[in-house]
Enzyme design. Structure first.
Site, short mmCIF file in Angstrom:
data_model
loop_
_atom_site.label_atom_id
_atom_site.label_comp_id
_atom_site.label_asym_id
_atom_site.label_seq_id
_atom_site.Cartn_x
_atom_site.Cartn_y
_atom_site.Cartn_z
N CYS A 31 0.91 -1.30 0.02
CA CYS A 31 0.09 0.06 0.17
C CYS A 31 0.77 1.10 0.16
CB CYS A 31 -0.87 -0.11 1.19
SG CYS A 31 -2.06 1.10 0.94
CU CU1 Z 1 -3.67 1.80 2.43
#
Ligand code: CU1
Lengths: 187, 187
Positions: free
Chosen positions: A105
């Site tokens: 992420c």
């Molecule tokens: Cu994230």
């Protein structure tokens, strides 16, 4: 002996990315240590889930090297990981030692902050691309990217695939594959 | 005003199912209360992740009804939910009041223990089927089943779909659909 993985949890970590990774690795037989960047205190994650780490990062580092060091995402958590000298030291030790370093992420920005995996193929949450594209061979269209001992992935929805890739790298296909059906994953 | 959801966390809960549901609902704008069955103490989940609930179930129940009451799975957690009279009272109040009652993985066995949703269409983790098939219209081949105000789902790998269905039911398609891309889900 079980392979050992260290997951570093900072305030603002994405709790799904952290928990899917911890749980899936443990299902795969990996010995996972959840270490709090700020010590042993409860960590408030990005959507206000409160997780108590197994130990502090200092104590966890006393038994380095691990077979893998893993950074969950979440923007604030990733920035804190990028600012912490001890995280940089641990990542460099493991990158140089040939153990796995992994980030999902927003967490690849912590790799960049610490000069980790420069020039390698990586991916990240799409909105982080512009912060990474000058320093890495950025891959847009793969949910998990493995380049040597560096594994990266894109976000909450790719966290199961990220975790399965790590189980496979650490414990083999025979550990990873049964988890797909056991967890009812549609890949 | 935001819709309100109550998630009941017992020792041995499946932490991915709990956290994916909490996080996804909060991303969808739902006001989620994580209530500890055994009070406010830290809850040790099925794969040893320690989560601190927002409050105790007793205190959370003081502001019932919620718009949804949600039970995460995990075998031990589900059995504890099935044995707790307060969980039965809360589920009956919400089932009768027309609010959503929802359970994933092993947690539909807690519905059965408390006589909730009897005769309705449900699903569960596959190995729980034999404990449910005499009391429900059991569906094998759907990852999320919605029958009136009763929502059930199958396991960790279906938790995102379970959570998205709840967001859609509580806050509409316009709240749920953007989450698919935001979380990078492949459905
Ligand atoms: Cu994230």
């Amino acid at each position: 002996m079980s392979k050992r993985a260290l997951i570093i949890l900072a305030e603002g970590a994405e709790e799904m990315e952290a928990v899917i990774t911890i749980d899936t690795l443990r299902r795969g037989g990996i010995d996972v240590t959840v270490a709090g960047l700020a010590g042993k205190a409860t960590v408030k994650c990005s959507r206000m889930v409160s997780i108590v780490p197994d130990t502090s990062l200092e104590e966890a580092h006393a038994t380095s090297p691990y077979d893998a060091v893993i950074l969950p995402g979440g923007l604030k958590g990733s920035e804190l990981l990028g600012e912490a000298p001890l995280v940089g030291e641990i990542l460099k030790q493991h990158e140089n030692g040939g153990q796995i370093v992994a980030a999902i992420c927003a967490a690849p920005i912590a790799f960049k902050s610490h000069g980790i995996a420069l020039g390698k193929q990586i991916t990240s949450y799409p909105s982080m691309k512009e912060r990474l594209v000058d320093n890495y061979k950025y891959i847009d269209d793969e949910r998990v990217v493995v380049d040597g001992n560096v594994t990266t992935s894109q976000g909450p929805g790719t966290a199961f695939e990220f975790a399965l890739s790590l189980v496979k790298q650490l414990a083999g296909k025979e550990a990873a594959e049964p988890l797909v059906n056991q967890m009812l994953l549609k890949l």
